[in-house]
Structure formats: structure tokens, C-alpha cells
Write a protein that holds these residues in place. Structure first.
Motif, PDB file in Angstrom:
ATOM      1  N   PRO A  49      -2.909  18.756  -2.431  1.00 42.17           N
ATOM      2  CA  PRO A  49      -3.723  19.001  -1.897  1.00 42.17           C
ATOM      3  C   PRO A  49      -4.428  17.615  -0.638  1.00 42.17           C
ATOM      4  O   PRO A  49      -5.092  18.111   0.298  1.00 42.17           O
ATOM      5  CB  PRO A  49      -4.689  19.497  -2.780  1.00 42.17           C
ATOM      6  N   LEU A  50      -4.318  16.658  -1.571  1.00 38.70           N
ATOM      7  CA  LEU A  50      -4.998  14.985  -0.719  1.00 38.70           C
ATOM      8  C   LEU A  50      -4.278  14.876   0.367  1.00 38.70           C
ATOM      9  O   LEU A  50      -5.305  14.558   1.638  1.00 38.70           O
ATOM     10  CB  LEU A  50      -4.399  14.493  -2.056  1.00 38.70           C
ATOM     11  N   VAL A  51      -2.823  15.349   0.642  1.00 44.33           N
ATOM     12  CA  VAL A  51      -2.571  15.250   2.140  1.00 44.33           C
ATOM     13  C   VAL A  51      -2.981  16.184   3.166  1.00 44.33           C
ATOM     14  O   VAL A  51      -3.534  15.522   4.472  1.00 44.33           O
ATOM     15  CB  VAL A  51      -0.659  15.456   1.546  1.00 44.33           C
ATOM     16  N   LEU A  52      -2.766  17.231   2.614  1.00 45.19           N
ATOM     17  CA  LEU A  52      -4.032  18.069   3.721  1.00 45.19           C
ATOM     18  C   LEU A  52      -5.208  17.451   3.787  1.00 45.19           C
ATOM     19  O   LEU A  52      -5.547  17.494   4.940  1.00 45.19           O
ATOM     20  CB  LEU A  52      -3.717  19.404   3.507  1.00 45.19           C
ATOM     21  N   TRP A  53      -6.159  17.490   2.659  1.00 44.43           N
ATOM     22  CA  TRP A  53      -7.218  16.998   3.222  1.00 44.43           C
ATOM     23  C   TRP A  53      -7.067  15.579   4.302  1.00 44.43           C
ATOM     24  O   TRP A  53      -7.887  15.029   5.079  1.00 44.43           O
ATOM     25  CB  TRP A  53      -8.118  16.553   2.195  1.00 44.43           C
ATOM     26  N   LEU A  54      -6.571  14.529   3.796  1.00 46.17           N
ATOM     27  CA  LEU A  54      -6.400  13.367   4.618  1.00 46.17           C
ATOM     28  C   LEU A  54      -5.877  13.293   6.141  1.00 46.17           C
ATOM     29  O   LEU A  54      -6.478  12.819   6.899  1.00 46.17           O
ATOM     30  CB  LEU A  54      -5.269  12.419   4.044  1.00 46.17           C
ATOM     31  N   ALA A 103      -6.675  16.567   7.459  1.00 48.87           N
ATOM     32  CA  ALA A 103      -8.123  17.155   7.970  1.00 48.87           C
ATOM     33  C   ALA A 103      -8.772  16.078   8.305  1.00 48.87           C
ATOM     34  O   ALA A 103      -9.247  15.902   9.618  1.00 48.87           O
ATOM     35  CB  ALA A 103      -8.532  17.695   7.263  1.00 48.87           C
ATOM     36  N   SER A 104      -8.868  14.978   7.726  1.00 48.35           N
ATOM     37  CA  SER A 104      -9.282  14.258   7.830  1.00 48.35           C
ATOM     38  C   SER A 104      -9.529  13.535   9.495  1.00 48.35           C
ATOM     39  O   SER A 104     -10.486  12.896  10.038  1.00 48.35           O
ATOM     40  CB  SER A 104     -10.169  12.751   7.406  1.00 48.35           C
ATOM     41  N   ASP A 105      -8.331  12.697   9.953  1.00 50.13           N
ATOM     42  CA  ASP A 105      -7.472  12.643  10.877  1.00 50.13           C
ATOM     43  C   ASP A 105      -8.365  13.637  12.032  1.00 50.13           C
ATOM     44  O   ASP A 105      -8.024  12.998  12.948  1.00 50.13           O
ATOM     45  CB  ASP A 105      -6.004  12.509  10.881  1.00 50.13           C
ATOM     46  N   ARG A 106      -7.867  14.408  11.961  1.00 45.16           N
ATOM     47  CA  ARG A 106      -8.390  15.510  13.435  1.00 45.16           C
ATOM     48  C   ARG A 106      -9.856  15.612  12.866  1.00 45.16           C
ATOM     49  O   ARG A 106     -10.320  15.610  14.672  1.00 45.16           O
ATOM     50  CB  ARG A 106      -7.721  16.861  12.613  1.00 45.16           C
ATOM     51  N   PRO A 110     -12.070  12.826  11.464  1.00 45.43           N
ATOM     52  CA  PRO A 110     -13.238  12.240  10.630  1.00 45.43           C
ATOM     53  C   PRO A 110     -14.903  12.733  10.681  1.00 45.43           C
ATOM     54  O   PRO A 110     -14.966  11.926   9.529  1.00 45.43           O
ATOM     55  CB  PRO A 110     -12.966  11.105  11.632  1.00 45.43           C
ATOM     56  N   ASP A 111     -15.686  12.675  11.276  1.00 47.67           N
ATOM     57  CA  ASP A 111     -16.812  13.593  11.091  1.00 47.67           C
ATOM     58  C   ASP A 111     -17.233  14.559  10.009  1.00 47.67           C
ATOM     59  O   ASP A 111     -18.292  14.550  10.063  1.00 47.67           O
ATOM     60  CB  ASP A 111     -17.812  13.087  12.572  1.00 47.67           C
ATOM     61  N   SER A 112     -16.301  15.344  10.239  1.00 47.26           N
ATOM     62  CA  SER A 112     -16.656  16.503   9.237  1.00 47.26           C
ATOM     63  C   SER A 112     -17.473  16.756   8.123  1.00 47.26           C
ATOM     64  O   SER A 112     -16.303  15.636   7.321  1.00 47.26           O
ATOM     65  CB  SER A 112     -15.452  16.825   9.221  1.00 47.26           C
ATOM     66  N   TRP A 113     -18.360  16.897   7.449  1.00 53.82           N
ATOM     67  CA  TRP A 113     -18.991  16.510   6.009  1.00 53.82           C
ATOM     68  C   TRP A 113     -17.885  17.459   5.336  1.00 53.82           C
ATOM     69  O   TRP A 113     -18.007  16.582   4.069  1.00 53.82           O
ATOM     70  CB  TRP A 113     -20.866  16.577   5.953  1.00 53.82           C
ATOM     71  N   VAL A 114     -17.930  18.197   5.154  1.00 54.09           N
ATOM     72  CA  VAL A 114     -16.624  19.182   4.694  1.00 54.09           C
ATOM     73  C   VAL A 114     -15.846  18.324   4.321  1.00 54.09           C
ATOM     74  O   VAL A 114     -15.465  17.546   2.808  1.00 54.09           O
ATOM     75  CB  VAL A 114     -16.342  20.812   5.278  1.00 54.09           C
ATOM     76  N   VAL A 115     -14.904  17.643   5.128  1.00 56.92           N
ATOM     77  CA  VAL A 115     -13.168  16.676   4.888  1.00 56.92           C
ATOM     78  C   VAL A 115     -13.935  16.049   4.048  1.00 56.92           C
ATOM     79  O   VAL A 115     -13.598  15.360   2.745  1.00 56.92           O
ATOM     80  CB  VAL A 115     -13.281  16.746   5.874  1.00 56.92           C
ATOM     81  N   ASN A 116     -14.985  14.648   4.765  1.00 57.10           N
ATOM     82  CA  ASN A 116     -15.622  13.990   3.639  1.00 57.10           C
ATOM     83  C   ASN A 116     -15.346  14.097   2.613  1.00 57.10           C
ATOM     84  O   ASN A 116     -15.515  13.313   1.622  1.00 57.10           O
ATOM     85  CB  ASN A 116     -16.292  13.272   4.971  1.00 57.10           C
ATOM     86  N   ASP A 117     -16.299  15.233   1.970  1.00 59.79           N
ATOM     87  CA  ASP A 117     -16.732  15.924   0.694  1.00 59.79           C
ATOM     88  C   ASP A 117     -15.815  15.763   0.307  1.00 59.79           C
ATOM     89  O   ASP A 117     -15.838  15.422  -0.706  1.00 59.79           O
ATOM     90  CB  ASP A 117     -17.653  16.521   0.844  1.00 59.79           C
ATOM     91  N   LEU A 146     -12.617  15.334  -0.102  1.00 60.44           N
ATOM     92  CA  LEU A 146     -11.526  13.754  -0.732  1.00 60.44           C
ATOM     93  C   LEU A 146     -12.430  12.170  -1.032  1.00 60.44           C
ATOM     94  O   LEU A 146     -12.105  12.202  -2.378  1.00 60.44           O
ATOM     95  CB  LEU A 146     -11.762  13.000   1.554  1.00 60.44           C
ATOM     96  N   GLY A 147     -13.362  12.666  -0.882  1.00 60.72           N
ATOM     97  CA  GLY A 147     -14.628  12.122  -1.793  1.00 60.72           C
ATOM     98  C   GLY A 147     -14.294  12.199  -3.477  1.00 60.72           C
ATOM     99  O   GLY A 147     -14.010  11.173  -3.789  1.00 60.72           O
ATOM    100  N   VAL A 148     -14.622  13.481  -3.616  1.00 60.60           N
ATOM    101  CA  VAL A 148     -14.639  14.150  -4.969  1.00 60.60           C
ATOM    102  C   VAL A 148     -13.341  14.163  -5.222  1.00 60.60           C
ATOM    103  O   VAL A 148     -12.616  13.666  -6.383  1.00 60.60           O
ATOM    104  CB  VAL A 148     -14.794  15.984  -5.001  1.00 60.60           C
ATOM    105  N   MET A 149     -12.491  14.194  -4.531  1.00 59.25           N
ATOM    106  CA  MET A 149     -10.805  14.138  -5.254  1.00 59.25           C
ATOM    107  C   MET A 149     -10.051  13.024  -5.842  1.00 59.25           C
ATOM    108  O   MET A 149      -9.939  12.474  -5.765  1.00 59.25           O
ATOM    109  CB  MET A 149      -9.616  14.844  -3.545  1.00 59.25           C
ATOM    110  N   HIS A 150     -10.842  12.021  -4.529  1.00 60.34           N
ATOM    111  CA  HIS A 150     -11.313  10.313  -5.273  1.00 60.34           C
ATOM    112  C   HIS A 150     -10.702  10.544  -6.152  1.00 60.34           C
ATOM    113  O   HIS A 150     -11.000   9.386  -6.766  1.00 60.34           O
ATOM    114  CB  HIS A 150     -10.706   9.500  -3.495  1.00 60.34           C
ATOM    115  N   ASN A 151     -12.453  10.704  -6.179  1.00 58.59           N
ATOM    116  CA  ASN A 151     -12.968  10.307  -7.954  1.00 58.59           C
ATOM    117  C   ASN A 151     -12.422  10.455  -8.819  1.00 58.59           C
ATOM    118  O   ASN A 151     -11.923  10.444  -9.999  1.00 58.59           O
ATOM    119  CB  ASN A 151     -14.882  11.208  -7.418  1.00 58.59           C
TER     120      ASN A 151
END
Length: 144
Positions: A5-10, A12-15, A17-24, A26-31
Motif C-alpha cells: 500500500p505504501l508503494v501505491l500511495w507513493l 499516487a503522490s508522484d501523480r 503531489p498536491d492532493s490533500w487525501v494522498v498526503n494525509d 501518506l502522513g498516517v502511513m509514515h506515522n
């Protein structure tokens, strides 16, 4: 196909980068992985992308609290409470930050608000009981 799932969201972040959902997310996943500096970076991006949403502010507040940055955490949690006053999670984030900042009375009041909104909020009941016992407020512990 993505199996991590982390690779999927990373990706998505490349595609987006300004998406609040994607960054949120990823933030939770990194936490969860204990990578709080990366979590904070993504959550700050999420807040910047969606300042009218409470969820990224709640998540950022919780991570900042875990990092000992309680004054910043309190500000984000207060903003989330203003945005979503009838939702229990911002009140929980505020209580958590206040507790870790040593503002016990204010933390208890916020935990009480969380419970008033979501009666089944077990973490808030646990925190209230723990704080009541730790601060010799035994009657408050039994009142819950």
C-alpha cells in the motif's frame, strides 16, 4: 499491480503531489511506521492543500504531540475543533495534545467533550480514568 500500500500511495503522490487525501494518507502511513518527520511533511502538505478540512489537522496534531511539539499540536487541534465541532476526533486530538502539554484540567474537559459526542469513545474513557487516578481525582474516575 501494487502489493504494498505504501508503494501505491507513493505512486499516487508522484501523480498528484498536491492532493490533500494522498498526503494525509501518506502522513498516517509514515506515522504508523514510526517515520514521524516524513509524516509531518506530508500532513503539512495536506493541511496546506485543504485548510478547510479537519482531518489533516487532526492527524498532524496527533503526530506533533507524539514528537513533543505540543504547542503546535494544540493550535492544529483547536483549528480542527472549530471546523468540525460536532465530530469527536478533533476534541480527542485536542485533549491528547493538552494532556501531553501538562494542561490536565483542559485535557479532561476535552476528553469529556469527546465522550459527550461519541459515548463509545474507549480511548477517551481510558485517558480520563488514567488522568483522574494520576491526579488524585478518584471520584472523577468512578463518575465515568
Amino acid at each position: 499491480m501494487f502489493t504494498d500500500p505504501l508503494v501505491l500511495w507513493l505512486d499516487a503522490s508522484d501523480r498528484a503531489p498536491d492532493s490533500w487525501v494522498v498526503n494525509d494518507t501518506l502522513g498516517v502511513m509514515h506515522n504508523v511506521q514510526g517515520k514521524n518527520e516524513q509524516a509531518i511533511e506530508h500532513l503539512q502538505r495536506s493541511v496546506a492543500a485543504a485548510p478547510q478540512r479537519s482531518r489533516p489537522k487532526i492527524h498532524l496534531s496527533l503526530v506533533l504531540t507524539d514528537e513533543g511539539r505540543t504547542q503546535e499540536a494544540i493550535v492544529y487541534a483547536q483549528q480542527a475543533v472549530k471546523l468540525s465541532p460536532d465530530y469527536s476526533y478533533p476534541h480527542y486530538a485536542l485533549a491528547y495534545a493538552l494532556e501531553h502539554d501538562g494542561q490536565i484540567d483542559a485535557a479532561i474537559a476535552s476528553y469529556e467533550k469527546t465522550i459527550a459526542i461519541a459515548n463509545a469513545d474507549i480511548p477517551s474513557y481510558n485517558a480520563m480514568g488514567r488522568l483522574s487516578v494520576q491526579h488524585n481525582r478518584i471520584d472523577d474516575a468512578f463518575r465515568m
